[in-house]
Scaffold this active site. Structure first.
Site, mmCIF file in Angstrom:
data_model
loop_
_atom_site.group_PDB
_atom_site.id
_atom_site.type_symbol
_atom_site.label_atom_id
_atom_site.label_comp_id
_atom_site.label_asym_id
_atom_site.label_seq_id
_atom_site.Cartn_x
_atom_site.Cartn_y
_atom_site.Cartn_z
ATOM 1 N N HIS A 124 0.805 -1.225 0.000
ATOM 2 C CA HIS A 124 0.000 0.000 0.000
ATOM 3 C C HIS A 124 0.840 1.278 0.000
ATOM 4 C CE1 HIS A 124 -4.117 -1.536 0.528
ATOM 5 N NE2 HIS A 124 -3.575 -2.507 1.241
ATOM 6 N N LYS B 104 -8.392 13.807 4.164
ATOM 7 C CA LYS B 104 -7.516 12.640 4.183
ATOM 8 C C LYS B 104 -6.472 12.867 5.264
ATOM 9 C CE LYS B 104 -6.823 13.336 -0.149
ATOM 10 N NZ LYS B 104 -6.822 12.197 -1.064
ATOM 11 N N ARG B 105 -5.702 11.828 5.545
ATOM 12 C CA ARG B 105 -4.632 11.947 6.533
ATOM 13 C C ARG B 105 -3.729 13.127 6.194
ATOM 14 N NH1 ARG B 105 -0.049 8.660 6.482
ATOM 15 N NH2 ARG B 105 -0.943 7.638 4.656
ATOM 16 N N LYS C 31 0.561 14.198 0.568
ATOM 17 C CA LYS C 31 -0.824 14.454 0.149
ATOM 18 C C LYS C 31 -1.047 15.936 -0.153
ATOM 19 C CE LYS C 31 -2.577 10.414 2.643
ATOM 20 N NZ LYS C 31 -3.146 9.619 1.539
ATOM 21 N N THR D 121 -8.799 6.202 -2.075
ATOM 22 C CA THR D 121 -10.168 5.709 -2.194
ATOM 23 C C THR D 121 -11.171 6.836 -2.012
ATOM 24 O OG1 THR D 121 -10.071 5.028 0.133
ATOM 25 C CG2 THR D 121 -9.711 3.316 -1.525
ATOM 26 N N LYS E 169 -14.970 7.731 -3.872
ATOM 27 C CA LYS E 169 -16.227 8.066 -3.189
ATOM 28 C C LYS E 169 -16.796 9.369 -3.732
ATOM 29 C CE LYS E 169 -14.271 5.851 0.850
ATOM 30 N NZ LYS E 169 -13.493 6.095 2.071
#
Length: 823
Positions: A370, A561-562, A567, A669, A673
Site C-alpha cells: 500500500h 484525508k490523513r 498528500k 479511495t 467516493k
C-alpha cells in the site's frame, strides 16, 4: 447462501409480518434486555434496542452461512489487517437486510426518527484512514459476492485519537469508542488462543530422534476472539470479522495482593491488555515500537492458530491440502509476521519438515502493498526481534539464508544483488525488511492502482520482479457503493434508482445507464436540486462543528484525508492564499464564491503535519474574518474527520482535491467516493486518479502537475527559488506567508514549511506544481460559472464510476489471486 435463512432474511424482510413485529421487538428489547421501566426519550436506548432487533435478524443467516462454509469444505480466505475502519454498523445492516421501512416504522411508533437514533452509535475505532476503510469495503463486497472470507483484526479498546483543535493546533484526546460496549460483537471464549512473547529457543530431540527447536520460557498471553457480523446485500449471506482482545493468563496475583504489592498484583493483566488497548501507539519511542511489534505478532499468531485449529478439527494432522484450501491475504506489511509464524506452527507444533512447510506457506500467503514511500516500508530491528520473538528470528534467518543461496546460484558473483534483496538490512543496527519477507513468502504480490503496481515493478521491488515476475499483479482499489452512495446519499440514490432502476446497488457497472441523461436538461435540474440539498446538510454540519457558515451558493471545495506532506494539503493552502491575495488586491473579476474544507488527522509524532494543521487554521481565521473575502472565500479545518463525517461531507462536495505528488499515492479511495457522488476531481496523474480520468474522460477531470517520471527528472536539478522569483503570483504567496500575515503573534512559526518549500531537495516538489495548480483552479472557476456544463460533467463522473466498486476489486482478487468461488 442457505435456504434455512430465506424465511427471515433477504426478500422476505419487507413482509407485513416484519413491519408488524418490529415495534414489538423494539419494545421487548427496551423492556427486558435494557430494563427500561418506562418509555424514554433518550435516543441511546432506541439505538441499542434497534441494534439488538436487527442483530437478532442477522443471527439466523449468520449461523447458516457458517454452516454452509463448514460443510462445503471449500477454499477459504483469511484477510489479515491491523485496521478495519467500519464506521457505524446499524444503518449499514438495516440497508443490507432491507429493513429500512420496518425499523423506521417501528421507531415512529415510539415517536423516534431513525436519523437521530443512528447518531447514538459511536464510530468503530478500528482504523486510521484509507487502509482500514478499504478493508471494511472489502469485507462488505466479500459478503455481497457470497465469498467465504473471514476478516481478522484487533479489538482496540481505544481507536484513532479524537482530534480537537485548540488555538488552531491539533490536540489528541482518547477515543474510547467501546465505553458503551459494542452491541455488534459476540465473545467466543471457547476459541481463545495462547500467544508467546520473549523467552528463548532451545534444541531437543523428539520421540523419533529428530533434532527440533522449541520456544522455551516464553511469556504467554491470551487472545480472546470477538466476532462481528458482516451482512451481504439482500443475499442471505453474513460473513465474520473476528477481532482479538489481549488478556493475561493469570489476571490477578493474590499472593502479591496479600503482601501489599497492589500494582504488582495486576501488572501481568495490565501488560497483556496494553496490546489491544490503543490503535497505532506513537512509535517514536522504543516502548511504542515494542508495542507495535507485539500488536502485529499478536494478530498474526492468534489468527493463524485459529485457522490451523479449525483445520485439525476437520482434517487431523494431514496438511497435504492446506495450501490448496486456504489463502491468507496480508493487508500491507503489518501482518508480515504471518510468514515465519506459519512456518513455526507447522514445523514446531505440527512436526512438518522445512521443505514441506515452506511449500505450504508460499502457496497460501498473498501480499498487498500500500505504499510507494521507502521510509514507510516497515523495518524491525534484529535486536528487538531477538528479544521479543526469538524463534521467529531464527526462522527468518533460515529463510534468508536459503533465499540468498538460491539467488547466488542463479546469479553467480552478483554480491550487490544479494545485498539488495537480503531480508536483513546490514549495518551497526541490522533490521528486518518486512516487505521483502512478505514478497519472498507469498505467491502473489499486488499493488492497488496500475501506476502504483508499475512503479513497484520498476523501482521499489524491481529486483524481486526480475526474479519472480509471475508473482506481481495489480488490483486497483474500490469502495462499496452501498455505503458510499446508497447509504450516505439517499436523495441521489432515489434520483438514480427512479431513472435507471436499482441494479447498480449490487452491480455498479450498470450505473453507466446514467450517461445519456447528462444531456437531459430536466434530469440535470433534478441532479442539481439533489446536490443543493446535500450542500445544505453539509453546510449545517460544518456550522455545527466549526461555527463557520458555508453559503450553498458557493462551490464546495474539499480535501479530506490523513495530513501528510505527500498528500500536499500545503499546496491547497497556497492556492487559498493566492485567492485571498487576489481579493485583497481587488482582482475579483469572474471569481466564483468558494468554500474550502480541509480535514484529517496528523500522526501524534509527525511535527510537520501538525504545523500544516496550524497553518490551515490560521489562514482560515484571517480569511474568514476579513470582510473583503466574506462573499467570495471561506475556509475551515474540519476537526476529528472520521467515517460518519465523510458520509455527510461526500454527498455535498463539488470539487474533490486529489493533489498528491505524482508517484507517491498508492491509490486513494476518497477520490472514488467523491466521483460516485458526482464531484469533479482536480488532481495529478497519481494513484487511481489516472484510472478515474480514463473512465470519466479527460474532459471531465481537471488535470495539473508533473507526472511521476517528470517528478523524478525535476528532482535532478530542482530550483524552487528560481520558480518563485520568476512567477509574480507565487512570489506574492510566499511573501505573504513569510511576512507573518498568518502568524503575527508567533513569529517564525511557519518557517519550517516555507524553508521546506524553498529547499531544492523538497521531495514533494510543491512549488514546481503550484503554477499548474493555480491555472487548473482557474479552469475549475470558469467551468463552475457554467452550471449546465458543470452538472453534465458531474453526472458523467457518477455514470462512469462503475469500475471503482470494491465488488469489482474483490471479484478480481477471487478470480486471479484467491481462486475461490461463492458458496
Amino acid at each position: 447462501m442457505a435456504d434455512a435463512a430465506d424465511a427471515t432474511i433477504g426478500g422476505a424482510l419487507m413482509s407485513d409480518d416484519v413491519l408488524k413485529s418490529m415495534p414489538e421487538e423494539l419494545h421487548r428489547h427496551l423492556l427486558y434486555t435494557l430494563s427500561c421501566d418506562k418509555l424514554t426519550e433518550d435516543p441511546t436506548y432506541y439505538y441499542q434496542a434497534s441494534a439488538l432487533a436487527v442483530r437478532d435478524r442477522i443471527s439466523q443467516a449468520w449461523r447458516a452461512t457458517k454452516q454452509a462454509v463448514s460443510t462445503s469444505d471449500t477454499k477459504r480466505v483469511h484477510y489479515l489487517s491491523l485496521e478495519f475502519l467500519l464506521g457505524r454498523s446499524l444503518n449499514n445492516a438495516i440497508q443490507n437486510l432491507d429493513l429500512d421501512a420496518a425499523v423506521k416504522d417501528g421507531l415512529h411508533k415510539f415517536g423516534m426518527h431513525l436519523e437521530e437514533v443512528v447518531e447514538a452509535e459511536h464510530d468503530a475505532g478500528l482504523g486510521n484512514g484509507g487502509l482500514g476503510r478499504l478493508a471494511a469495503c472489502f469485507l462488505d463486497s466479500c459478503a455481497n459476492l457470497k465469498l467465504p472470507v473471514t476478516g481478522y483484526g484487533i479489538r482496540y479498546e481505544y481507536g484513532m485519537f479524537h482530534q480537537k483543535i485548540e488555538s488552531g493546533r491539533q490536540v489528541e484526546a482518547p477515543d474510547h469508542w467501546l465505553r458503551d460496549g459494542n452491541l455488534w460483537e459476540i465473545e467466543r471464549p471457547e476459541d481463545t488462543r495462547k500467544v508467546h512473547l520473549y523467552g528463548h529457543t532451545e534444541r531437543y530431540y523428539d520421540q523419533d530422534g529428530q533434532l527440533r527447536s522449541r520456544w522455551a520460557n516464553a511469556q504467554n498471553l491470551l487472545a480472546v476472539p470477538y466476532d462481528m457480523p458482516i451482512p451481504g446485500y439482500k443475499n442471505n449471506t453474513v460473513n465474520t470479522l473476528r477481532l482479538w482482545k489481549a488478556a493475561a493468563t493469570d489476571e490477578f496475583d493474590l499472593n502479591e495482593f496479600n503482601a501489599g504489592s497492589y500494582p504488582e498484583a495486576v501488572s501481568e493483566k495490565n501488560n497483556a491488555e496494553q496490546i489491544s488497548m490503543v490503535l497505532y501507539p506513537n512509535d517514536s519511542s522504543e516502548n511504542g515500537k515494542q508495542l507495535r511489534l507485539k500488536q502485529q505478532y499478536f494478530l498474526t499468531s492468534a489468527s493463524l492458530q485459529d485457522v490451523l485449529a479449525d483445520w485439525v478439527d476437520r482434517h487431523g494432522e494431514d496438511f497435504s491440502k492446506f495450501g490448496e484450501l486456504n489463502c491468507f491475504q496480508l493487508n500491507d506489511t503489518h501482518p508480515a509476521c504471518a510468514v515465519p509464524e506459519l512456518m513455526r506452527l507447522l514445523i514446531d507444533e505440527h512436526k512438518l519438515e522445512w521443505d514441506e512447510a515452506w511449500s505450504i506457506v508460499t502457496s497460501c500467503m498473498a501480499y498487498t502493498n500500500h505504499t510507494l514511500l521507502p521510509e514507510a516500508l516497515e523495518r524491525w530491528s534484529v535486536g528487538l526481534f531477538s528479544q521479543m520473538l526469538p524463534r521467529l528470528l531464527e526462522i527468518i534467518f533460515e529463510i534468508n539464508e536459503r533465499l540468498l543461496k538460491a539467488v547466488a546460484a542463479a546469479n553467480p558473483g552478483d554480491n550487490e544483488l544479494l545485498k539488495r534483496i537480503s531480508l536483513i538490512e546490514e549495518g551497526d543496527h541490522p533490521h528486518i525488511r518486512m516487505a521483502y519477507l512478505s514478497i519472498v513468502g507469498s505467491f502473489s504480490v499486488n499493488g492497488v492502482a496500475q501506476l502504483h503496481t508499475d512503479l513497484l515493478k520498476e523501482g521499489l521491488f524491481s529486483d524481486f520482479y526480475k526474479l519472480w515476475p509471475e508473482k506481481f499483479n495489480n488490483k486497483t482499489n474500490g469502495v462499496t457503493q452501498r455505503r458510499w452512495l446508497s447509504h450516505c446519499n439517499p436523495k441521489l440514490k432515489g434520483l438514480i434508482s427512479d431513472a435507471i432502476g436499482t441494479t447498480w446497488e449490487s452491480d455498479l457497472e450498470s450505473i453507466s445507464d446514467l450517461a445519456p441523461l447528462a444531456e437531459d436538461a430536466e434530469f440535470r435540474q433534478r441532479w442539481a436540486a439533489v446536490k443543493l440539498a446535500n450542500k445544505q446538510r453539509f453546510s449545517d454540519y460544518v456550522k455545527e462543528n466549526t461555527g463557520v457558515e458555508f453559503s450553498t451558493n458557493a462551490m464546495f471545495d474539499v480535501q479530506v484525508k490523513r495530513i501528510h506532506e505527500y498528500k500536499r494539503q500545503l499546496l491547497n493552502v497556497l492556492h487559498v492564499i493566492h485567492l485571498y491575495n487576489r481579493i485583497v488586491a481587488g482582482d475579483t473579476q469572474g471569481m466564483v464564491p468558494r468554500c474550502v474544507l480541509i480535514g484529517g488527522k496528523a500522526a501524534p509524532g509527525y511535527h510537520l503535519a501538525k504545523v500544516i494543521v496550524k497553518l490551515v487554521n490560521n489562514v482560515a481565521e484571517v480569511v474568514n474574518n476579513d470582510d473583503r473575502a466574506k462573499d467570495l472565500l471561506k475556509m475551515v479545518f474540519f476537526p476529528n474527520y472520521r467515517v460518519s463525517a465523510m458520509e455527510i461531507i461526500c454527498p455535498g462536495t463539488e470539487l474533490s482535491e486529489q493533489i498528491s505528488t505524482a508517484g507517491k499515492e498508492a491509490s486513494g479511495t476518497g477520490n472514488m467516493k467523491f466521483m460516485m457522488n458526482g464531484a469533479l476531481t482536480i488532481g495529478t496523474l497519481d494513484g487511481a486518479n489516472i484510472e478515474i480520468r480514463e473512465k470519466a474522460g479527460a474532459e471531465n477531470f481537471f488535470l495539473f502537475g508533473l507526472d511521476a517520471h517528470e517528478v523524478a527528472e525535476t528532482k535532478k536539478a530542482y530550483n524552487p527559488n528560481e520558480i518563485i522569483a520568476g512567477d509574480e503570483d507565487i512570489r506574492r504567496i510566499m511573501e505573504v506567508l513569510e511576512q507573518g500575515t498568518f502568524n503575527r503573534d508567533e513569529p517564525g512559526l511557519f518557517e519550517v514549511l516555507t524553508s521546506g518549500l524553498r529547499n531544492s531537495h523538497d521531495q514533494w516538489v510543491t512549488i514546481a506544481d503550484l503554477r499548474s495548480y493555480i491555472d487548473a483552479q482557474a479552469v475549475v472557476n470558469d467551468t463552475y460559472r457554467d452550471q449546465e456544463k458543470w452538472n453534465r460533467m458531474s453526472i458523467l463522473n457518477a455514470a462512469n464510476s462503475g469500475w471503482f466498486s470494491s465488488d469489482r476489486t474483490i471479484q478480481q482478487y477471487a478470480d486471479e489471486i484467491w481462486k475461490v468461488k461463492p458458496v
